[in-house]
Design a protein around this motif. Structure first.
Motif, mmCIF file in Angstrom:
data_model
loop_
_atom_site.group_PDB
_atom_site.id
_atom_site.type_symbol
_atom_site.label_atom_id
_atom_site.label_comp_id
_atom_site.label_asym_id
_atom_site.label_seq_id
_atom_site.Cartn_x
_atom_site.Cartn_y
_atom_site.Cartn_z
ATOM 1 N N PHE A 45 -26.564 -3.552 17.836
ATOM 2 C CA PHE A 45 -25.707 -2.384 18.011
ATOM 3 C C PHE A 45 -26.409 -1.122 17.514
ATOM 4 C CE2 PHE A 45 -22.161 -5.151 18.925
ATOM 5 C CZ PHE A 45 -21.230 -4.341 19.567
ATOM 6 N N GLU A 52 -13.555 1.997 23.539
ATOM 7 C CA GLU A 52 -13.892 1.001 22.524
ATOM 8 C C GLU A 52 -13.636 -0.420 23.025
ATOM 9 O OE1 GLU A 52 -12.483 3.847 21.998
ATOM 10 O OE2 GLU A 52 -13.775 4.814 20.531
ATOM 11 N N ILE A 96 -16.486 -2.354 24.994
ATOM 12 C CA ILE A 96 -17.723 -2.754 24.323
ATOM 13 C C ILE A 96 -17.518 -4.118 23.667
ATOM 14 C CG2 ILE A 96 -19.391 -2.198 22.529
ATOM 15 C CD1 ILE A 96 -19.465 -0.310 24.888
ATOM 16 N N TRP A 152 -23.748 -5.428 22.163
ATOM 17 C CA TRP A 152 -24.591 -4.224 22.153
ATOM 18 C C TRP A 152 -25.203 -3.920 23.517
ATOM 19 C CZ3 TRP A 152 -29.471 -5.403 23.649
ATOM 20 C CH2 TRP A 152 -29.948 -6.695 23.410
ATOM 21 N N TYR A 184 -19.267 -0.604 17.270
ATOM 22 C CA TYR A 184 -19.716 0.471 18.166
ATOM 23 C C TYR A 184 -19.716 1.816 17.448
ATOM 24 C CZ TYR A 184 -19.285 3.678 22.194
ATOM 25 O OH TYR A 184 -19.433 4.706 23.095
#
Length: 597
Positions: free
Chosen positions: A45, A184, A187, A190, A353
């Motif tokens: 990430f 958000e 995700i 990564w 994230y």
């Protein structure tokens, strides 16, 4: 993947200061290459944001036809060619993660595959095809095409060769529109937001452990060590290291981004040991990464996190030139502490994230000294300066963004900061107030030259000695001297800001303009594309309290309850030895002046 910028040119823009004058670390000659190792999923990430920021900065410079900047991208990037003769510019990177962590990203990347060769099959008999279901590509990666050609003026992606290796490099990332900021919830891993093409030798998957699910996880330090004891993974890592290292002209060292909270702390330890054995004399700077606050309802995971972090810090210190833990959590131990706060950022500490974006921005700033075009500080020199008297663990801190108000100069802003700690702590060592700094490396970036010195009219009484300075470098050096008069300080002042275009999350409060200068009633929804950042690495007495606290918590554990951790390649004697080494390490940071506990 980006076109390669012009070769690095000399342009001195850094300054160094200390109690008895300058701390010099210049290096003559060409580019000093760095090879990056990313080990673990949270490291992925942080790395994804890090490489996105590098790529975005390269793209802006190329699109604007700017002259070579202060940072030399060749330190981190390498050139190559596809099967079609297309020249590429990709990160000098080896990353390791677990099965199931790549989503739609292919392990071999998309640079060198020949689709026609893939389709050509010599066997004429009956075929049975087994096709694994592919993850859909995230919507904001749809405009990132394969790099098997170039985007022509009519918008069509075509193959194009560079005859005899000459000519300017084509722009190989589609730039017809900016990608949206991902939500958000979109995700998962990564690779969902990585917008940089990787070399086929970059990704190394550990197939024996799973990223998802409750079974087959890489949970313990001993498991991680055992991974690189297996010939399969050890040889694969060694082959990739040799590939990258042998093409370097002046390799200065390695930076390791390594998860500390899980079994990758063991992987990182064995990797650092391998680097020390095979590449003696090169710098090895390890960034130990920890995600945000943990769930108190998961005692086993929390105990494993504590043990992995302790084992990782102690053993990585033995093999690295410098080790820096990085986390937005308030503590390395089991005691719950609230996540750190930034005055101008709104982030969710439970989202990797978000946390990784902030840590990547700090990392992009504090690594500046060994990435400069002119008079760079080598990794070895930086480590030597910060780790004197055997202190090889350092803390990090950053002001993100640095709050420069329109109409104010750098001296005005620094005076307003006063005697308060300038940086938000990023190493989970608690409140740094009342602690002592032994040595520090400081970087301030993204301040326009017009604001470097005082804007007061001639004859106006000067509010502070900083207002009498004639250069920004002098302002910063004198500020550090005032704050820490007995501390060895190295400082760099750069015009180049940090780039934070999508898929960097929208974390900034509405008080910042597009270039993140504090405004009074700025328009809502204004995009932030680049920010000034103030970052520091510090050898600090706060580590005495933090590392000593880890040792105390380990002493209180009944390790018989955690036999599964001991069964994973760690013996009871190893834990006893760990406690002794952790106490000794903590003792290194005890302040002789009695300013800390």
């Amino acid at each position: 993947m980006r076109p390669r910028p012009d070769a690095c040119q000399a342009n001195r823009l850094g300054a160094a200061s200390g109690p008895a004058g300058a701390v010099q670390g210049g290096m003559a000659g060409g580019v000093r290459e760095v090879l990056t190792l990313q080990l673990g999923h949270f490291a992925g990430f942080v790395g994804a944001h890090w490489w996105n920021q590098q790529d975005a900065a390269l793209g802006r410079a190329i699109d604007a036809k700017e002259p070579p900047g202060e940072l030399c991208p060749d330190v981190l990037y390498r050139t190559g060619r596809t099967l079609y003769g297309q020249e590429t510019y990709t990160p000098r990177l080896i990353l390791m993660d677990l099965k199931g962590s790549l989503s739609s990203l292919k392990e071999e990347g998309g640079l060198y595959r020949d689709k026609q060769l893939d389709a050509a099959i010599a066997w004429q008999g009956k075929l049975t095809t087994h096709k694994e279901e592919l993850y859909p590509k995230n919507p904001y990666l749809q405009d990132l095409p394969s790099a098997e050609g170039v985007l022509s003026s009519d918008g069509v992606w075509r193959v194009k060769s560079i005859p005899n290796g000459k000519g300017s490099l084509p722009h190989t990332t589609a730039t017809t529109s900016k990608p949206p900021i991902p939500t958000e919830g979109s995700i998962r891993v990564w690779s969902d937001f990585l917008r940089v093409h990787l070399h086929p030798r970059s990704i190394c998957m550990i197939q024996k452990y799973n990223h998802d699910g409750d079974a087959g996880r890489l949970e313990a330090f001993g498991q991680g060590e055992s991974v690189l004891r297996e010939p399969r993974y050890l040889e694969e890592l060694e082959d990739r290291l040799h590939f990258y290292v042998e093409e370097c002209d002046f390799l200065q060292g390695f930076q390791i981004l390594c998860d500390l909270h899980d079994g990758f702390s063991g992987v990182g330890t064995k990797a650092a040991e391998l680097l020390q054995d095979e590449y003696s004399g090169r710098g090895i700077i390890t960034w130990g990464l920890l995600p945000g606050p943990y769930n108190l309802g998961e005692p086993q995971k929390n105990i494993y996190r504590l043990l992995n972090t302790a084992f990782g810090l102690v053993h990585l210190t033995a093999y690295s030139s410098l080790v820096c833990p990085l986390s937005l959590s308030g503590s390395l131990g089991l005691r719950p502490e609230p996540p750190v706060k930034f005055p101008y950022l709104h982030y969710d500490a439970t989202l990797p994230y978000h946390c990784s974006a902030i840590l990547a921005t700090a990392l992009e700033t504090v690594t500046v000294p060994y990435r400069l075009r002119s008079s760079p500080v080598s990794m070895v020199h930086l480590a030597d300066m910060l780790s004197f008297s055997g202190k090889k663990v350092v803390t990090a801190g950053a002001t993100i963004p640095f709050p420069l108000v329109p109409g104010q100069s750098l001296p005005d802003t620094l005076v307003q900061l006063g005697g308060a700690t300038s940086w938000t702590p990023l190493s989970a060592c608690g409140d740094p107030s009342g602690t002592r700094c032994f040595a520090q490396s400081v970087v301030l970036r993204g301040i326009d030259r017009a604001y470097h010195t005082s804007q007061l009219s001639p004859g106006t009484p000067l509010p502070s000695p900083l207002h009498a300075c004639t250069t920004g470098e002098e302002v910063l050096a004198q500020y550090l001297q005032q704050q820490q008069p007995r501390v060895m300080s190295s400082s760099h002042l750069l015009l180049t800001p940090c780039t934070v275009v999508p898929p960097y999350p929208h974390l900034f409060s509405s008080t910042f303009s597009q270039h993140c200068v504090v405004l009074d009633g700025s328009p809502k929804g204004s995009a932030v594309e680049s920010i000034p950042v103030f970052g520091a690495l510090c050898s600090s007495s706060s580590l005495h309290r933090s590392l000593g606290g880890l040792a105390k918590e380990l002493t209180k554990l009944d390790l018989r309850r955690w036999a599964s951790f001991l069964d994973a390649g760690v013996e009871q004697d190893d834990v006893e030895e760990l406690l002794q080494e952790l106490r000794s390490l903590a003792q290194c940071y005890q302040d002789g002046d009695g300013l800390t506990d």
